[in-house]
Design a protein around this motif. Structure first.
Motif, PDB file in Angstrom:
ATOM      1  N   TYR A  45      -6.007  -5.823  -7.911  1.00  0.00           N
ATOM      2  CA  TYR A  45      -6.250  -4.401  -8.111  1.00  0.00           C
ATOM      3  C   TYR A  45      -5.437  -3.607  -7.110  1.00  0.00           C
ATOM      4  O   TYR A  45      -5.140  -4.078  -5.997  1.00  0.00           O
ATOM      5  CB  TYR A  45      -7.738  -4.061  -8.000  1.00  0.00           C
ATOM      6  N   GLU A  46      -5.078  -2.390  -7.503  1.00  0.00           N
ATOM      7  CA  GLU A  46      -4.220  -1.536  -6.681  1.00  0.00           C
ATOM      8  C   GLU A  46      -4.705  -0.094  -6.733  1.00  0.00           C
ATOM      9  O   GLU A  46      -5.435   0.312  -7.651  1.00  0.00           O
ATOM     10  CB  GLU A  46      -2.764  -1.585  -7.169  1.00  0.00           C
ATOM     11  N   ASN A  47      -4.278   0.678  -5.737  1.00  0.00           N
ATOM     12  CA  ASN A  47      -4.443   2.132  -5.754  1.00  0.00           C
ATOM     13  C   ASN A  47      -3.140   2.757  -5.296  1.00  0.00           C
ATOM     14  O   ASN A  47      -2.084   2.119  -5.384  1.00  0.00           O
ATOM     15  CB  ASN A  47      -5.640   2.559  -4.899  1.00  0.00           C
ATOM     16  N   LEU A  48      -3.187   3.963  -4.811  1.00  0.00           N
ATOM     17  CA  LEU A  48      -1.959   4.652  -4.401  1.00  0.00           C
ATOM     18  C   LEU A  48      -1.424   4.179  -3.066  1.00  0.00           C
ATOM     19  O   LEU A  48      -0.292   4.537  -2.700  1.00  0.00           O
ATOM     20  CB  LEU A  48      -2.218   6.165  -4.332  1.00  0.00           C
ATOM     21  N   TRP A  49      -2.204   3.406  -2.338  1.00  0.00           N
ATOM     22  CA  TRP A  49      -1.835   3.082  -0.965  1.00  0.00           C
ATOM     23  C   TRP A  49      -1.671   1.591  -0.699  1.00  0.00           C
ATOM     24  O   TRP A  49      -0.960   1.220   0.215  1.00  0.00           O
ATOM     25  CB  TRP A  49      -2.887   3.633   0.006  1.00  0.00           C
ATOM     26  N   MET A  50      -2.321   0.740  -1.492  1.00  0.00           N
ATOM     27  CA  MET A  50      -2.298  -0.689  -1.183  1.00  0.00           C
ATOM     28  C   MET A  50      -2.530  -1.514  -2.438  1.00  0.00           C
ATOM     29  O   MET A  50      -2.962  -0.989  -3.473  1.00  0.00           O
ATOM     30  CB  MET A  50      -3.365  -1.025  -0.137  1.00  0.00           C
ATOM     31  N   SER A  51      -2.237  -2.804  -2.301  1.00  0.00           N
ATOM     32  CA  SER A  51      -2.488  -3.786  -3.342  1.00  0.00           C
ATOM     33  C   SER A  51      -3.428  -4.839  -2.785  1.00  0.00           C
ATOM     34  O   SER A  51      -3.218  -5.342  -1.667  1.00  0.00           O
ATOM     35  CB  SER A  51      -1.173  -4.427  -3.805  1.00  0.00           C
ATOM     36  N   CYS A  52      -4.465  -5.180  -3.547  1.00  0.00           N
ATOM     37  CA  CYS A  52      -5.492  -6.103  -3.071  1.00  0.00           C
ATOM     38  C   CYS A  52      -5.685  -7.232  -4.069  1.00  0.00           C
ATOM     39  O   CYS A  52      -5.303  -7.146  -5.239  1.00  0.00           O
ATOM     40  CB  CYS A  52      -6.820  -5.384  -2.857  1.00  0.00           C
ATOM     41  N   ALA A  53      -6.300  -8.308  -3.576  1.00  0.00           N
ATOM     42  CA  ALA A  53      -6.596  -9.467  -4.401  1.00  0.00           C
ATOM     43  C   ALA A  53      -7.920 -10.061  -3.962  1.00  0.00           C
ATOM     44  O   ALA A  53      -8.271 -10.038  -2.775  1.00  0.00           O
ATOM     45  CB  ALA A  53      -5.484 -10.507  -4.297  1.00  0.00           C
ATOM     46  N   THR A  54      -8.657 -10.597  -4.921  1.00  0.00           N
ATOM     47  CA  THR A  54      -9.931 -11.257  -4.663  1.00  0.00           C
ATOM     48  C   THR A  54      -9.882 -12.642  -5.291  1.00  0.00           C
ATOM     49  O   THR A  54      -9.613 -12.772  -6.490  1.00  0.00           O
ATOM     50  CB  THR A  54     -11.102 -10.471  -5.267  1.00  0.00           C
ATOM     51  N   LEU A  69       9.624   4.961   0.095  1.00  0.00           N
ATOM     52  CA  LEU A  69      10.791   5.151  -0.753  1.00  0.00           C
ATOM     53  C   LEU A  69      10.947   4.033  -1.769  1.00  0.00           C
ATOM     54  O   LEU A  69      11.619   4.213  -2.791  1.00  0.00           O
ATOM     55  CB  LEU A  69      12.057   5.248   0.106  1.00  0.00           C
ATOM     56  N   ALA A  70      10.344   2.866  -1.491  1.00  0.00           N
ATOM     57  CA  ALA A  70      10.454   1.746  -2.419  1.00  0.00           C
ATOM     58  C   ALA A  70       9.454   1.815  -3.560  1.00  0.00           C
ATOM     59  O   ALA A  70       9.513   1.009  -4.494  1.00  0.00           O
ATOM     60  CB  ALA A  70      10.281   0.425  -1.666  1.00  0.00           C
ATOM     61  N   LEU A  71       8.518   2.758  -3.502  1.00  0.00           N
ATOM     62  CA  LEU A  71       7.500   2.873  -4.536  1.00  0.00           C
ATOM     63  C   LEU A  71       8.072   3.533  -5.786  1.00  0.00           C
ATOM     64  O   LEU A  71       9.102   4.206  -5.750  1.00  0.00           O
ATOM     65  CB  LEU A  71       6.316   3.699  -4.024  1.00  0.00           C
ATOM     66  N   SER A  72       7.366   3.335  -6.877  1.00  0.00           N
ATOM     67  CA  SER A  72       7.757   3.995  -8.129  1.00  0.00           C
ATOM     68  C   SER A  72       7.562   5.500  -8.012  1.00  0.00           C
ATOM     69  O   SER A  72       6.723   5.980  -7.232  1.00  0.00           O
ATOM     70  CB  SER A  72       6.936   3.442  -9.292  1.00  0.00           C
ATOM     71  N   GLY A  73       8.312   6.233  -8.800  1.00  0.00           N
ATOM     72  CA  GLY A  73       8.245   7.687  -8.721  1.00  0.00           C
ATOM     73  C   GLY A  73       6.888   8.242  -9.094  1.00  0.00           C
ATOM     74  O   GLY A  73       6.415   9.215  -8.494  1.00  0.00           O
ATOM     75  N   TYR A  74       6.209   7.636 -10.064  1.00  0.00           N
ATOM     76  CA  TYR A  74       4.911   8.171 -10.475  1.00  0.00           C
ATOM     77  C   TYR A  74       3.844   7.964  -9.407  1.00  0.00           C
ATOM     78  O   TYR A  74       2.911   8.761  -9.289  1.00  0.00           O
ATOM     79  CB  TYR A  74       4.478   7.557 -11.805  1.00  0.00           C
ATOM     80  N   ILE A  75       3.983   6.903  -8.599  1.00  0.00           N
ATOM     81  CA  ILE A  75       3.026   6.698  -7.505  1.00  0.00           C
ATOM     82  C   ILE A  75       3.227   7.745  -6.417  1.00  0.00           C
ATOM     83  O   ILE A  75       2.261   8.311  -5.883  1.00  0.00           O
ATOM     84  CB  ILE A  75       3.164   5.275  -6.929  1.00  0.00           C
ATOM     85  N   GLN A  76       4.481   8.036  -6.089  1.00  0.00           N
ATOM     86  CA  GLN A  76       4.748   9.078  -5.099  1.00  0.00           C
ATOM     87  C   GLN A  76       4.255  10.433  -5.591  1.00  0.00           C
ATOM     88  O   GLN A  76       3.649  11.196  -4.832  1.00  0.00           O
ATOM     89  CB  GLN A  76       6.246   9.127  -4.805  1.00  0.00           C
ATOM     90  N   ALA A  77       4.485  10.736  -6.859  1.00  0.00           N
ATOM     91  CA  ALA A  77       4.026  12.009  -7.403  1.00  0.00           C
ATOM     92  C   ALA A  77       2.499  12.076  -7.438  1.00  0.00           C
ATOM     93  O   ALA A  77       1.906  13.128  -7.154  1.00  0.00           O
ATOM     94  CB  ALA A  77       4.595  12.208  -8.803  1.00  0.00           C
ATOM     95  N   SER A  78       1.845  10.973  -7.766  1.00  0.00           N
ATOM     96  CA  SER A  78       0.378  10.953  -7.794  1.00  0.00           C
ATOM     97  C   SER A  78      -0.196  11.168  -6.408  1.00  0.00           C
ATOM     98  O   SER A  78      -1.198  11.866  -6.242  1.00  0.00           O
ATOM     99  CB  SER A  78      -0.114   9.627  -8.378  1.00  0.00           C
ATOM    100  N   ARG A  79       0.423  10.583  -5.401  1.00  0.00           N
ATOM    101  CA  ARG A  79      -0.015  10.827  -4.022  1.00  0.00           C
ATOM    102  C   ARG A  79       0.055  12.312  -3.680  1.00  0.00           C
ATOM    103  O   ARG A  79      -0.902  12.892  -3.160  1.00  0.00           O
ATOM    104  CB  ARG A  79       0.857  10.029  -3.045  1.00  0.00           C
TER     105      ARG A  79
END
Length: 220
Positions: A45-54, A69-79
């Motif tokens: 699972y992921e959010n705007l800031w991190m990626s997690c695993a269980t 800068l390495a993130l996708s454009g939609y993630i930067q815009a969502s932030r």
């Protein structure tokens, strides 16, 4: 402006503002279930800031995104949109509290209070629009990757944080609309039904002049 509408709009705006604060740090923006496979990791699972695993033992491991800068454009815009929603909601709360009729911040100038409350409604509308655009854009990318048969990466599903964000956006838009429309209607009613002091004084002076003139003509 109706005080009941003010209170309802303030409650809607406050609840939506709190829900935005809950949505941003929520880890479940998108979720992928891998149960029943031979892979040790069962849920990603992921959010705007991190990626997690269980894994299957219930141990959570999270990794923050290393580079903005390495993130996708939609993630930067969502932030950016979610942060703008928090800021707009904060201004909307302050403006609404100052513009309420029960508040003593603006004195007895109800016209000024109505304008301030209307400004708070505009900020709530901006909060709702920013939130709706952010979560809808994020969800659109999830569904696009999920239904794309040629997508080579891991596919995700919509997480609970997006539903909270949608609910927050709807409440903020409803609260802002209530403030703006009630402020407009209240201004028209006051302009039509409540004369100013200068109007009352001039009307009284005209009646006194008419009475004195009529009295003088009666004795002529």
């Amino acid at each position: 402006m109706d005080p009941v509408i003010e209170v309802v709009a303030l409650i809607l705006g406050f609840v939506s503002w709190v829900m935005v604060g809950v949505t941003i740090p929520n880890r479940y923006w998108k979720v992928s279930s891998l149960d029943g496979t031979v892979i040790t990791t069962s849920t990603l699972y992921e959010n705007l800031w991190m990626s997690c695993a269980t894994d299957s033992t219930g141990v959570h491991n999270c990794r923050e995104f290393p580079s903005l800068l390495a993130l996708s454009g939609y993630i930067q815009a969502s932030r950016a949109l979610m942060i703008a929603a928090v800021v707009a909601g904060s201004f909307g709360m302050v403006a609404t509290l100052i513009g309420m009729q029960c508040s003593k911040a603006a004195g007895d100038n109800y016209v000024l209070k109505g304008r301030i409350a209307g400004t708070g409604g505009v900020f709530f509308l901006l909060q709702g629009l920013c939130t709706m655009i952010s979560v809808s854009w994020y969800a659109a990318n999830i569904t696009q990757e999920f239904f794309n048969p040629l997508y080579p990466g891991q596919k995700y599903e919509i997480g609970e944080a997006l539903y909270i964000g949608w609910a927050s956006g709807v409440l903020a838009i409803c609260g802002g609309a209530c403030l703006m429309f009630s402020c407009k209607l209240g201004t028209k009613e006051k302009a039509y039904y409540q004369p100013t002091r200068e109007t009352v004084y001039s009307a009284s002076a005209s009646r006194r002049d008419a009475q004195s003139t009529y009295g003088r003509n009666a004795y002529v």
